[in-house]
Write a protein that holds these residues in place. Structure first.
Motif, PDB file in Angstrom:
ATOM      1  N   GLY A 243       0.975  -1.363  -0.277  1.00  3.95           N
ATOM      2  CA  GLY A 243      -0.060  -0.007   0.143  1.00  3.95           C
ATOM      3  C   GLY A 243       0.793   1.344  -0.021  1.00  3.95           C
ATOM      4  N   SER A 244       0.190   2.440   0.302  1.00  8.71           N
ATOM      5  CA  SER A 244       0.899   3.778   0.176  1.00  8.71           C
ATOM      6  C   SER A 244       1.243   4.270  -1.193  1.00  8.71           C
ATOM      7  CB  SER A 244       1.959   3.647   1.232  1.00  8.71           C
ATOM      8  OG  SER A 244       1.528   3.503   2.531  1.00  8.71           O
ATOM      9  N   LEU A 245       0.841   3.607  -2.364  1.00  9.48           N
ATOM     10  CA  LEU A 245       1.394   3.908  -3.497  1.00  9.48           C
ATOM     11  C   LEU A 245       0.555   4.942  -4.074  1.00  9.48           C
ATOM     12  CD1 LEU A 245       2.938   0.607  -4.756  1.00  9.48           C
ATOM     13  CD2 LEU A 245       4.032   2.494  -3.399  1.00  9.48           C
ATOM     14  N   VAL A 246      -0.906   5.125  -3.751  1.00  6.77           N
ATOM     15  CA  VAL A 246      -1.706   6.032  -4.605  1.00  6.77           C
ATOM     16  C   VAL A 246      -1.243   7.518  -4.852  1.00  6.77           C
ATOM     17  CG1 VAL A 246      -3.850   7.083  -4.490  1.00  6.77           C
ATOM     18  CG2 VAL A 246      -3.683   4.685  -3.991  1.00  6.77           C
ATOM     19  N   PRO A 247      -0.452   7.923  -3.691  1.00  6.50           N
ATOM     20  CA  PRO A 247       0.055   9.163  -3.990  1.00  6.50           C
ATOM     21  C   PRO A 247       1.284   9.404  -4.943  1.00  6.50           C
ATOM     22  CG  PRO A 247      -0.212   8.807  -1.530  1.00  6.50           C
ATOM     23  CD  PRO A 247      -0.442   7.458  -2.145  1.00  6.50           C
ATOM     24  N   LYS A 248       1.780   8.014  -5.259  1.00  8.42           N
ATOM     25  CA  LYS A 248       2.702   8.168  -6.240  1.00  8.42           C
ATOM     26  C   LYS A 248       2.174   7.455  -7.428  1.00  8.42           C
ATOM     27  CE  LYS A 248       6.713   8.113  -3.017  1.00  8.42           C
ATOM     28  NZ  LYS A 248       7.288   9.326  -3.768  1.00  8.42           N
ATOM     29  N   LYS A 249       1.176   7.513  -7.920  1.00 13.14           N
ATOM     30  CA  LYS A 249       0.449   6.682  -9.011  1.00 13.14           C
ATOM     31  C   LYS A 249       0.881   7.172 -10.261  1.00 13.14           C
ATOM     32  CE  LYS A 249      -3.867   9.454  -8.712  1.00 13.14           C
ATOM     33  NZ  LYS A 249      -3.721  10.177  -9.974  1.00 13.14           N
ATOM     34  N   ASP A 250       1.306   8.548 -10.350  1.00  9.53           N
ATOM     35  CA  ASP A 250       1.783   9.119 -11.699  1.00  9.53           C
ATOM     36  C   ASP A 250       3.211   8.828 -11.684  1.00  9.53           C
ATOM     37  OD1 ASP A 250      -0.833   9.849 -12.511  1.00  9.53           O
ATOM     38  OD2 ASP A 250      -0.922  11.438 -11.096  1.00  9.53           O
ATOM     39  N   ASP A 251       4.047   8.387 -10.747  1.00  7.98           N
ATOM     40  CA  ASP A 251       5.561   8.422 -10.756  1.00  7.98           C
ATOM     41  C   ASP A 251       5.772   6.898 -10.993  1.00  7.98           C
ATOM     42  OD1 ASP A 251       7.931   8.280 -10.026  1.00  7.98           O
ATOM     43  OD2 ASP A 251       8.076   9.516  -8.487  1.00  7.98           O
ATOM     44  N   LYS A 252       5.739   6.548 -12.236  1.00  2.59           N
ATOM     45  CA  LYS A 252       5.992   5.297 -12.490  1.00  2.59           C
ATOM     46  C   LYS A 252       7.651   4.599 -12.106  1.00  2.59           C
ATOM     47  CE  LYS A 252       2.285   4.806 -15.261  1.00  2.59           C
ATOM     48  NZ  LYS A 252       1.957   6.234 -14.991  1.00  2.59           N
ATOM     49  N   ALA A 253       8.528   5.592 -12.010  1.00  2.00           N
ATOM     50  CA  ALA A 253       9.630   5.106 -11.723  1.00  2.00           C
ATOM     51  C   ALA A 253       9.693   4.471  -9.949  1.00  2.00           C
ATOM     52  CB  ALA A 253      10.715   6.047 -11.333  1.00  2.00           C
ATOM     53  N   ALA A 254       9.055   5.405  -9.236  1.00  2.00           N
ATOM     54  CA  ALA A 254       8.591   4.946  -7.807  1.00  2.00           C
ATOM     55  C   ALA A 254       7.965   3.825  -7.687  1.00  2.00           C
ATOM     56  CB  ALA A 254       8.064   6.207  -6.874  1.00  2.00           C
TER      57      ALA A 254
END
Length: 414
Positions: A243-254
């Motif tokens: 989890g916790s990836l939604v804030p980085k959904k547009d950051d494919k590298a992350a």
């Protein structure tokens, strides 16, 4: 640490083929099987409504009418796209319902309710940690419920979740080191209580983990393992939910880093045989994360894009609804003259314009993931690499990350 009961084999995960780090397999829970990789569309079974409105209005109602093959959308068979769905404890009071309605929603398990009795897909019930991180409870129009691990599980059980997760405390990109540690400790404590409470639960139990890179995830697993002492946690859980990836959904590298590093840590800790679910991520990220080793996903993007009048022509490409040539798609929605007429705006209610668009978007999601699954089952990594090059690799903003995944997870181009 008291003795904890191992999982009762109500769930299993069998890997049938690999292509580099990508896996194709079968997830089975209580005799129901899903081929992986797969996508769980997020669905609001209770959207503030009653039985007469299929328990909700707007697009949410129409998508359930598709799920159930209702006459309102012309019937049809769409159940293959709903063999696994995701819902959340947190969604129960999104519509400001009163206490009486809340009690009704949790009075019967979803699939035991007459309205949904024809639905036989797997229901993944999230604990709602992200929402409860901010307000610690469910807010209705005339009641509040404080949510802790015990209460979250009670509701998950009452909804009849086939797959459930512990109550977590997701991290945020802006969190300090100390804040992340505190959230990891609380999530790990909940995981132990969750394991105790669910020892006889007739469904799959997933452990939530959080972190953006190897160090953060490894430390998170350390917190969990320290709570369980010398107990092998692979015997207590049926899957891992990242989890916790939604804030980085547009950051494919992350996203790629998080999944790759989580896969590596799972291998190091003897958890590689468990399925890896990525919470809240869909659309164009799916091919890259499948190649990196993720098995299942959930997302609302198919709905949100429809609400914004965006029509999918692939996982990474959407076009405005008023520019669509429906003859270019042969899906069940776009092959139905009545539904095409609705999507062209020739209907009274906006939900009937956008509901079919949401269903079309979901079909595209599922078809693309199915194509990935078939490519993994073919010999070698080349079919998957070809898929990535033909889809996400053609997108300028994703090409660099596509090359990274091919080189690091699929063995490279040559």
């Amino acid at each position: 640490m008291p003795q904890l009961k191992q999982t009762d084999q109500t769930a299993s995960f069998q890997v049938a083929a690999t292509a580099g780090d990508a896996r194709a397999g079968t997830l089975t829970v209580n005799g129901q099987s899903l081929d992986t990789p797969t996508f769980f569309p997020v669905l609001s079974f209770y959207g503030g409504g009653t039985k007469s409105s299929v328990f909700g209005g707007g697009v949410h109602r129409t998508i359930k009418e598709f799920m159930l093959g209702k006459e309102e959308i012309g019937g049809g068979t769409y159940d293959e796209y709903f063999r696994g769905t995701m819902t959340s404890v947190a969604s129960l009071t999104d519509y400001g319902i009163n206490r009486e309605r809340f009690d009704d929603y949790v009075s019967d398990q979803i699939k035991e309710r007459e309205t949904f009795s024809d639905y036989n897909g797997l229901i993944f019930v999230d604990s709602g940690g992200y929402k409860f991180l901010h307000n610690d409870g469910l807010d209705g129009s005339d009641f509040e419920i404080e949510i802790d691990q015990r209460e979250a599980f009670r509701i998950q059980k009452q909804l009849g979740g086939d797959i459930i997760v512990n109550l977590d405390r997701p991290i945020a990109p802006s969190d300090t080191f100390d804040e992340r540690q505190q959230k990891a400790e609380r999530t790990a404590e909940n995981a132990v209580e969750f394991a105790r409470l669910t020892q006889d639960y007739p469904g799959a139990r997933y452990l939530t983990v959080h972190g953006y890179n190897y160090s953060m995830l490894d430390r998170f697993f350390d917190h969990v393992q320290s709570q369980f002492g010398n107990i092998d946690i692979s015997t207590l859980f049926d899957g891992i939910a990242l989890g916790s990836l939604v804030p980085k959904k547009d950051d494919k590298a992350a996203l790629i880093t998080a999944v790759m590093d989580c896969v590596e840590i799972m291998e190091e800790r003897g958890l590689a045989d468990l399925p890896l679910h990525v919470l809240g991520i869909g659309s164009g990220s799916i091919p890259l994360l499948v190649a990196a080793g993720a098995d299942t996903f959930d997302s609302t993007t198919y709905l949100l894009n429809a609400i914004n009048e965006k029509y999918a022509v692939g996982l990474t490409e959407h076009i405005p609804l008023d520019e669509v040539d429906f003859t270019q798609c042969d899906c069940a929605v776009c092959s139905d003259p009545m539904l095409v007429n609705w999507m062209q705006g020739n209907t009274e209610y906006q939900k009937d314009v956008l509901g079919p668009v949401a269903m079309h978007n979901l079909i595209i999601h599922r078809q693309e993931v199915q194509e990935l699954r078939q490519r993994i089952k073919q010999h070698g990594t080349e079919p998957v690499i070809d898929y990535l090059d033909e889809t996400v690799g053609r997108n300028d903003s994703i090409r660099k990350q596509t090359h990274r995944v091919v080189n690091e997870a699929l063995g490279g181009y040559f």
